[in-house]
Design a protein around this motif. Structure first.
Motif, PDB file in Angstrom:
ATOM      1  N   LYS A 865       0.952  -1.221   0.148  1.00 44.18           N
ATOM      2  CA  LYS A 865      -0.159  -0.218   0.305  1.00 44.18           C
ATOM      3  C   LYS A 865       0.841   1.260  -0.009  1.00 44.18           C
ATOM      4  CE  LYS A 865      -3.699   2.046   2.565  1.00 44.18           C
ATOM      5  NZ  LYS A 865      -4.737   2.120   3.844  1.00 44.18           N
ATOM      6  N   TRP A 866       0.901   2.076  -1.141  1.00 46.96           N
ATOM      7  CA  TRP A 866       1.724   3.037  -1.427  1.00 46.96           C
ATOM      8  C   TRP A 866       0.887   4.680  -1.467  1.00 46.96           C
ATOM      9  CZ3 TRP A 866       6.990   2.615  -2.379  1.00 46.96           C
ATOM     10  CH2 TRP A 866       7.563   1.930  -2.247  1.00 46.96           C
ATOM     11  N   VAL A 867       1.410   5.484  -1.163  1.00 47.76           N
ATOM     12  CA  VAL A 867       1.060   7.106  -0.465  1.00 47.76           C
ATOM     13  C   VAL A 867       1.973   7.426  -1.687  1.00 47.76           C
ATOM     14  CG1 VAL A 867       1.638   7.789   1.167  1.00 47.76           C
ATOM     15  CG2 VAL A 867      -0.630   8.068   0.652  1.00 47.76           C
ATOM     16  N   THR A 868       1.189   8.988  -1.790  1.00 49.08           N
ATOM     17  CA  THR A 868       2.078   9.755  -2.375  1.00 49.08           C
ATOM     18  C   THR A 868       1.734  11.176  -1.458  1.00 49.08           C
ATOM     19  OG1 THR A 868       1.773   9.600  -4.419  1.00 49.08           O
ATOM     20  CG2 THR A 868       2.775  12.002  -4.181  1.00 49.08           C
ATOM     21  N   ASP A 869       2.903  11.131  -0.807  1.00 48.89           N
ATOM     22  CA  ASP A 869       3.126  12.782   0.317  1.00 48.89           C
ATOM     23  C   ASP A 869       2.865  14.214  -0.339  1.00 48.89           C
ATOM     24  OD1 ASP A 869       5.697  13.399  -0.793  1.00 48.89           O
ATOM     25  OD2 ASP A 869       6.553  12.254   1.096  1.00 48.89           O
ATOM     26  N   LYS A 870       2.803  15.510   0.244  1.00 52.21           N
ATOM     27  CA  LYS A 870       2.687  16.592  -0.970  1.00 52.21           C
ATOM     28  C   LYS A 870       4.115  16.854  -0.530  1.00 52.21           C
ATOM     29  CE  LYS A 870       0.043  18.036   4.064  1.00 52.21           C
ATOM     30  NZ  LYS A 870      -0.042  18.432   4.862  1.00 52.21           N
ATOM     31  N   GLY A 871       4.707  16.228  -1.237  1.00 51.16           N
ATOM     32  CA  GLY A 871       6.547  16.598  -1.255  1.00 51.16           C
ATOM     33  C   GLY A 871       6.471  16.209  -2.762  1.00 51.16           C
ATOM     34  N   GLY A 872       5.700  15.547  -3.060  1.00 55.07           N
ATOM     35  CA  GLY A 872       5.766  14.118  -4.326  1.00 55.07           C
ATOM     36  C   GLY A 872       6.052  13.161  -4.421  1.00 55.07           C
ATOM     37  N   ASP A 873       7.011  12.649  -3.292  1.00 52.10           N
ATOM     38  CA  ASP A 873       6.767  11.134  -2.644  1.00 52.10           C
ATOM     39  C   ASP A 873       6.379  10.530  -2.455  1.00 52.10           C
ATOM     40  OD1 ASP A 873      10.104  12.265  -3.771  1.00 52.10           O
ATOM     41  OD2 ASP A 873       9.987  13.515  -1.315  1.00 52.10           O
ATOM     42  N   LYS A 874       6.939   9.091  -3.213  1.00 53.48           N
ATOM     43  CA  LYS A 874       5.607   7.675  -2.926  1.00 53.48           C
ATOM     44  C   LYS A 874       6.536   7.084  -1.982  1.00 53.48           C
ATOM     45  CE  LYS A 874       4.155   7.429  -7.401  1.00 53.48           C
ATOM     46  NZ  LYS A 874       2.894   7.948  -7.454  1.00 53.48           N
ATOM     47  N   LYS A 875       5.627   6.541  -0.403  1.00 51.59           N
ATOM     48  CA  LYS A 875       6.488   6.024   0.407  1.00 51.59           C
ATOM     49  C   LYS A 875       5.266   3.868   0.523  1.00 51.59           C
ATOM     50  CE  LYS A 875       4.184   8.869   3.785  1.00 51.59           C
ATOM     51  NZ  LYS A 875       5.171   9.157   4.879  1.00 51.59           N
ATOM     52  N   MET A 876       5.743   3.104   1.303  1.00 48.73           N
ATOM     53  CA  MET A 876       4.523   2.519   1.215  1.00 48.73           C
ATOM     54  C   MET A 876       4.747   2.152   2.956  1.00 48.73           C
ATOM     55  SD  MET A 876       5.831  -1.912   1.111  1.00 48.73           S
ATOM     56  CE  MET A 876       6.850  -2.199   2.609  1.00 48.73           C
ATOM     57  N   ILE A 877       3.496   2.528   2.889  1.00 48.71           N
ATOM     58  CA  ILE A 877       2.721   2.439   3.982  1.00 48.71           C
ATOM     59  C   ILE A 877       2.784   1.489   5.213  1.00 48.71           C
ATOM     60  CG2 ILE A 877       2.609   5.102   4.179  1.00 48.71           C
ATOM     61  CD1 ILE A 877      -1.061   4.489   3.929  1.00 48.71           C
ATOM     62  N   SER A 878       2.140   0.223   4.035  1.00 46.37           N
ATOM     63  CA  SER A 878       1.679  -1.113   5.006  1.00 46.37           C
ATOM     64  C   SER A 878       1.757  -1.766   3.959  1.00 46.37           C
ATOM     65  CB  SER A 878       0.628  -0.805   5.270  1.00 46.37           C
ATOM     66  OG  SER A 878      -0.270  -0.617   4.773  1.00 46.37           O
ATOM     67  N   LEU A 879       2.326  -3.237   4.460  1.00 46.27           N
ATOM     68  CA  LEU A 879       1.504  -4.585   3.577  1.00 46.27           C
ATOM     69  C   LEU A 879       0.070  -4.944   4.239  1.00 46.27           C
ATOM     70  CD1 LEU A 879       3.237  -6.423   1.733  1.00 46.27           C
ATOM     71  CD2 LEU A 879       4.108  -6.878   2.883  1.00 46.27           C
ATOM     72  N   LEU A 880      -0.408  -5.190   3.141  1.00 43.96           N
ATOM     73  CA  LEU A 880      -1.548  -5.854   3.260  1.00 43.96           C
ATOM     74  C   LEU A 880      -1.288  -7.444   2.790  1.00 43.96           C
ATOM     75  CD1 LEU A 880      -4.655  -3.379   1.591  1.00 43.96           C
ATOM     76  CD2 LEU A 880      -3.239  -3.579   4.133  1.00 43.96           C
ATOM     77  N   SER A 881      -2.051  -8.453   4.023  1.00 41.29           N
ATOM     78  CA  SER A 881      -2.069  -9.716   3.409  1.00 41.29           C
ATOM     79  C   SER A 881      -3.032 -10.370   3.107  1.00 41.29           C
ATOM     80  CB  SER A 881      -1.177 -10.902   4.438  1.00 41.29           C
ATOM     81  OG  SER A 881      -1.106 -10.646   5.759  1.00 41.29           O
ATOM     82  N   THR A 882      -2.632 -11.991   3.160  1.00 40.81           N
ATOM     83  CA  THR A 882      -4.236 -12.578   3.196  1.00 40.81           C
ATOM     84  C   THR A 882      -5.017 -12.215   3.733  1.00 40.81           C
ATOM     85  OG1 THR A 882      -2.840 -14.826   2.237  1.00 40.81           O
ATOM     86  CG2 THR A 882      -5.091 -15.334   2.620  1.00 40.81           C
ATOM     87  N   ASN A 883      -6.617 -12.329   3.459  1.00 39.07           N
ATOM     88  CA  ASN A 883      -7.650 -11.986   4.294  1.00 39.07           C
ATOM     89  C   ASN A 883      -7.689 -10.886   4.476  1.00 39.07           C
ATOM     90  OD1 ASN A 883      -8.338 -14.589   4.319  1.00 39.07           O
ATOM     91  ND2 ASN A 883      -8.218 -15.162   6.636  1.00 39.07           N
ATOM     92  N   ASP A 884      -7.354  -9.098   3.929  1.00 38.12           N
ATOM     93  CA  ASP A 884      -7.200  -8.249   4.410  1.00 38.12           C
ATOM     94  C   ASP A 884      -8.236  -7.954   3.386  1.00 38.12           C
ATOM     95  OD1 ASP A 884      -5.564  -7.332   6.786  1.00 38.12           O
ATOM     96  OD2 ASP A 884      -3.633  -7.732   5.480  1.00 38.12           O
ATOM     97  N   TYR A 885      -8.603  -6.267   3.371  1.00 38.77           N
ATOM     98  CA  TYR A 885      -9.002  -6.143   1.960  1.00 38.77           C
ATOM     99  C   TYR A 885      -8.987  -3.966   1.615  1.00 38.77           C
ATOM    100  CZ  TYR A 885     -12.069  -3.886   5.796  1.00 38.77           C
ATOM    101  OH  TYR A 885     -12.695  -3.148   6.659  1.00 38.77           O
ATOM    102  N   PHE A 886      -9.116  -4.050   1.051  1.00 41.80           N
ATOM    103  CA  PHE A 886      -9.207  -2.007   0.191  1.00 41.80           C
ATOM    104  C   PHE A 886     -10.061  -1.872  -1.170  1.00 41.80           C
ATOM    105  CE2 PHE A 886      -6.390  -5.049  -2.578  1.00 41.80           C
ATOM    106  CZ  PHE A 886      -6.053  -4.620  -4.145  1.00 41.80           C
ATOM    107  N   GLY A 887      -9.790  -0.422  -0.912  1.00 40.55           N
ATOM    108  CA  GLY A 887     -11.031  -0.496  -2.032  1.00 40.55           C
ATOM    109  C   GLY A 887     -13.061  -0.421  -2.117  1.00 40.55           C
ATOM    110  N   PHE A 888     -12.836  -0.238  -0.348  1.00 36.04           N
ATOM    111  CA  PHE A 888     -14.022  -0.675   0.477  1.00 36.04           C
ATOM    112  C   PHE A 888     -14.998   1.180  -0.219  1.00 36.04           C
ATOM    113  CE2 PHE A 888     -17.033  -0.549   3.805  1.00 36.04           C
ATOM    114  CZ  PHE A 888     -17.669  -2.045   2.746  1.00 36.04           C
ATOM    115  N   ILE A 889     -14.281   1.918   0.570  1.00 35.86           N
ATOM    116  CA  ILE A 889     -14.630   3.124   0.039  1.00 35.86           C
ATOM    117  C   ILE A 889     -15.327   3.118  -1.771  1.00 35.86           C
ATOM    118  CG2 ILE A 889     -15.673   6.415  -0.062  1.00 35.86           C
ATOM    119  CD1 ILE A 889     -15.901   4.509   2.320  1.00 35.86           C
TER     120      ILE A 889
END
Length: 947
Positions: A865-889
């Motif tokens: 799971k990656w995000v772009t900070d205010k400075g435009g840099d990309k960083k990984m904030i977490s690692l999702l594994s089996t039984n996790d989910y994303f894109g709910f909203i």
């Protein structure tokens, strides 16, 4: 035949040929005035049109078949034609009638109720035999000159040359005897057969100067390959639908087992589809009728099948015959096992169901409301928009149900019929039961349709026992239908091949097998059969009605006739026991055509091949190895050849009466290649020599270690070559069908990938992206190997589909708190809307800012799971594994962008739910939608606040 072994009977054969020509001439006249059907299906009876129709079709071939071309040649060429050439020309002209043979078999095959594949195979077998006979006539003409007097009486036969005759042929002098002629004719048939069936030509001589013989062999070989491919295609297509359906069921089982699904879910799916196979044999009758039958005839056909049921339903709806016919057209028949759920309370089921056979229990909140019988209706009886049904329905016994969509059902109703439904109090609970019980025709009940199961009730038994897997009766049938007849046949065929001291041992073993068969014969009188007595289906012991079965008398013959052996001392009476091989057909029908035993089908095929090879081997021993005198003169073996022979195992033919002869190494005598013969010293080794010869023929090996030396041996070789030919085709068809079934997913996958790549190429897709698509499809197959949820699961009834998908993916929906709190009836339907995809490492699943209304559940693997900070840099904030989910909203709010980027770290199995795939559920349950979105909006506000 007049140009071969029938030369002695030319005059009678000429009379028969003239009679056949007369029939052909009469047939030509009759065809001139025979009406015919044109392309529009109209019967044309106009004489002028009938004559023209015949003249442009078969007239020319019929005229060629009856025209004496040799007389025309003599008139126009002013040259006398030899009688031998006359016969050859006559043979060629008669082949013009071959189109009648082809047309007759095509006529027989043009019936939906017959096995077209077998008739077409028989047609080409007949044509192959005729071609072989014609070629043999030509080969005989190359070697023999026949002479007849003016009355057609045979006078003389002269050997022109040995041309293609084998080098070991023992024919001396120019004048031929009748025995010589028969031998040459038999060798010519064998020679033609060798060319037709691409068999090793052995020691047949083909001179470079004799181009015509080589061309005939080439023509025969080409026709062989065409016929072989045609027959293989027919046999493969003849069994493909059966194997594909069964393979789909086993593939579903393998997939569910690989996913570690509960055993009872797998068993439920297996039982349902096995029952569907038992009722339909894998045929989708609705698809067949929709594609090949017109609407009017389809309505008439369905109405014929469902008339009594829809007439009972009409007592409730009061819509008349027109309503019955419209409902029959839209009906799809479904099959349910006892205890199987048809529809569940609170489910969105856009269907209306009519009870066709059996009994259906209707429940609400767990309490029984009614038992529905033939003609009753349940489901959503009002409106065309899906809503939750108010009842549950479960099959109380084996049940057949007619399913109609609510749209088709409502379109068939008029205002008066709708009013009748609304005024019925039971319709408020989504069912209407008939007021008067309809007595079903006992011959149309499911119990009678499913008859045929083997059951037995011995005198000391309280209840009957079915021949199901694991029961003692099933094992008993396995022994008496397969093991006993096969072992008996092997021993009976071996009686003539073993020494006298071993024969008595075989007789004792056969006595034990006879006792087993006799017990089976007696047990058949205690079999149970389903019969109709006073309008009811009852199980009744067969008893003396078994005597009405022809198989009973076949068993008696196989037990009584062999006893004559001990009176007359002739072992041939033991061959009557081969009648017991008919039981293999019973074994095939009961254990191999369904899901009873996959092992049984393979075992039967393997045993059948071995038994045929054993029978041909024993036959060769009786034909070629039990001669009083050796068929040909045996040349003396030179000392240097003697040195290569182990005389502890072999001996000279004159030193042993009988024995299967094999040839020695070739040696020179007066500058000519010759060979001699030796036979096994031990008579038991005759079987090995004989089996070697059969395997040489079967595998078409170029090895002439064993030769046919007389007329009887040549004739036997011709017969077994035809058997081997058919056996080859059968084995090849089984192998091709098995490979196709096993790799059908790969073939379909490759075909679909090829179509996709071709389409993308023509749309101008960049080579880089095109290569990415190719790599993805390649890796996808390497990972899954076709082990995905088969299409068969999508054809399961709604409740069974909910159970299968629930066992596979329910825990994913129970992970998000918002979905976990939803009603169970909603969740169990939502799980059937999930899809699954494989994503390989390093691939971007979704990118930050993407608007894609879909929520994802990680079934297996890891996602970054990656995000772009205010400075435009990309960083990984977490690692999702089996039984996790994303894109709910984003999955709930279509216009919401993804706030993060998700990249696969490993190979990931992702289960996803698209927004549009479950909108019907949200519309059908507005209170669930309200509660879900109320909580989702609050969650979205909290998440937006954090970001």
């Amino acid at each position: 035949m007049p140009g071969g072994s029938g030369a002695y009977w030319r005059w009678p054969l000429m009379i028969i040929s003239a009679f056949c020509d007369c029939i052909s001439i009469v047939d030509i006249v009759l065809k001139m005035f025979m009406p015919y059907y044109d392309k529009r299906g109209l019967l044309i009876t106009d004489i002028r049109a009938c004559i023209i129709h015949y003249l442009v079709r078969g007239f020319l071939m019929d005229v060629i078949g009856v025209t004496p071309f040799y007389e025309l040649f003599m008139v126009y060429l002013n040259k006398e034609i030899d009688d031998n050439d006359v016969l050859l020309i006559n043979t060629l002209s008669k082949f013009a009638h071959l189109y009648l043979v082809v047309g007759y078999f095509d006529y027989l095959a043009d019936t939906p109720t017959v096995n077209k594949a077998l008739i077409m195979i028989l047609k080409w077998e007949v044509i192959s035999i005729l071609l072989m006979c014609a070629a043999s006539h030509y080969f005989v003409r190359k070697c023999i000159y026949f002479t007849w007097d003016s009355s057609g009486t045979f006078t003389n036969a002269t050997l022109i040359s040995k041309c293609w005759l084998p080098t070991f042929s023992d024919i001396n002098g120019d004048q031929l005897t009748q025995e010589n002629i028969r031998m040459i004719f038999a060798q010519s048939l064998s020679f033609a057969q060798s060319g037709l069936m691409r068999i090793d030509l052995g020691l047949f001589k083909i001179s470079r100067d004799d181009i015509s013989t080589a061309l005939v062999l080439l023509s025969l070989g080409c026709s062989f390959w065409c016929v072989l491919c045609y027959r293989l295609t027919l046999l493969v297509l003849n069994t493909r639908s059966n194997t594909l359906f069964q393979h789909g069921v086993f593939q579903l089982k393998r997939f569910l087992e690989a996913e570690r699904i509960e055993k009872h879910i797998i068993n439920s799916a297996q039982r349902h589809f096995k029952y569907v196979w038992q009722r339909t044999k894998g045929i989708n009758i609705q698809q067949l009728m929709n594609e090949r039958i017109s609407v009017v005839f389809r309505q008439d056909l369905n109405y014929y099948f469902f008339k009594k049921t829809l007439a009972a339903l009409n007592t409730l709806l009061q819509g008349g015959e027109q309503l019955e016919r419209q409902l029959a057209t839209a009906s799809v028949q479904m099959y349910f096992l006892p205890g199987q759920e048809i529809v569940r309370e609170m489910d969105l089921a856009p269907w209306v169901y009519v009870v066709h056979r059996g009994r259906i229990a209707v429940k609400r909140e767990g309490e029984n409301l009614a038992i529905l019988t033939k003609g009753a209706i349940f489901g959503q009886l009002d409106g065309i928009e899906s809503r939750p049904v108010r009842i549950s329905a479960e099959a109380e016994s084996y049940a057949d149900v007619l399913q109609l969509s609510i749209v088709d059902f409502q379109e068939a109703l008029d205002n008066e019929t709708r009013s009748n439904i609304e005024n019925d109090a039971q319709s408020k609970l989504d069912f209407m039961n008939i007021t008067e019980f309809i007595t079903e025709d006992p011959y149309d009940t499911i119990q009678y349709i499913l008859r045929g199961k083997k059951s037995i009730k011995l005198p000391w038994m309280q209840t009957h026992v079915d021949a199901q897997n694991g029961t003692w009766y099933s094992r008993w049938l396995f022994i008496t239908w397969l093991i006993e007849p096969v072992v008996t046949s092997v021993l009976v065929l071996s009686l003539e091949t073993v020494p006298d001291e071993s024969m008595y041992i075989l007789y004792w073993i056969l006595l034990v097998l006879d006792i087993v068969h006799f017990l089976h014969f007696l047990s058949d009188f205690f079999m149970m059969e389903l019969v109709v007595v006073k309008g009811e289906c009852v199980m009744r012991t067969l008893k003396y009605r078994k005597l009405l079965d022809w198989g009973c008398y076949a068993d008696i013959i196989s037990l009584v006739v062999p006893l004559v052996t001990f009176i007359w001392g002739n072992w041939l009476y033991q061959l009557a026991k081969l009648i017991r091989l008919r039981l293999l057909y019973d074994f095939y029908n009961y254990f191999c055509t369904g899901f009873q035993s996959r092992f049984g089908s393979l075992l039967l095929k393997f045993i059948s091949v071995l038994l045929i090879l054993h029978a041909m081997t024993c036959g060769w021993i009786m034909v070629a190895c039990r001669e009083e005198e050796f068929p040909v003169n045996v040349p003396e073996i030179p000392p240097h050849i003697n040195a290569t022979i182990d005389y502890s195992e072999w001996m000279h033919p004159r030193d042993r009466k009988g024995g299967c002869a094999t040839v020695t190494k070739t040696f020179q005598v007066e500058d000519k290649n010759q060979f001699s013969f030796v036979v096994p010293k031990n008579c038991k080794d005759d079987y090995i020599v004989s089996m070697t010869y059969i395997l040489v023929l079967y595998t078409h090996t170029e090895m002439d270690s064993i030769l046919t030396l007389n007329l009887k041996q040549v004739s036997y070789k011709i017969v077994i070559n035809f058997i081997i030919y058919l056996l080859d085709i059968w084995i090849l068809s089984i192998a091709i069908s098995a490979v196709y079934t096993k790799l059908s997913e790969l073939y379909d996958y490759d075909y679909n990938v090829a179509k996709l790549i071709t389409y993308l190429k023509h749309t101008g897709l960049s080579p880089t992206l095109l290569q990415t698509v190719e790599n993805y499809t390649k890796h996808l197959w390497q990972r899954q190997r076709g082990n995905w949820l088969p299409e068969l699961a999508q054809n399961a009834p709604q409740c069974l589909r909910e159970d299968i998908f629930g066992a596979l993916y329910m825990y994913h929906l129970m992970t998000p708190p918002l979905l976990r709190d939803l009603p169970h009836y909603f969740i169990r339907q939502l799980v059937t809307r999930l899809n699954r995809i494989v994503i390989f490492p390093g691939k971007m699943i979704v990118q930050e800012g993407d608007i894609f209304p879909c929520m994802y559940f990680i079934h297996e693997g890891e996602v970054e799971k990656w995000v772009t900070d205010k400075g435009g840099d990309k960083k990984m904030i977490s690692l999702l594994s089996t039984n996790d989910y994303f894109g709910f909203i984003p999955g709930l709010f279509p216009n919401s962008p993804f706030q993060f980027t998700y990249i696969s770290r490993t190979v990931v199995d992702v289960v996803f739910l698209r927004f549009q795939d479950w909108q019907d559920l949200l519309q059908g349950y507005p209170e669930v939608k309200y509660s879900l979105y109320t909580a989702a909006k609050q969650l979205k506000k909290e998440m937006m606040g954090k970001n």
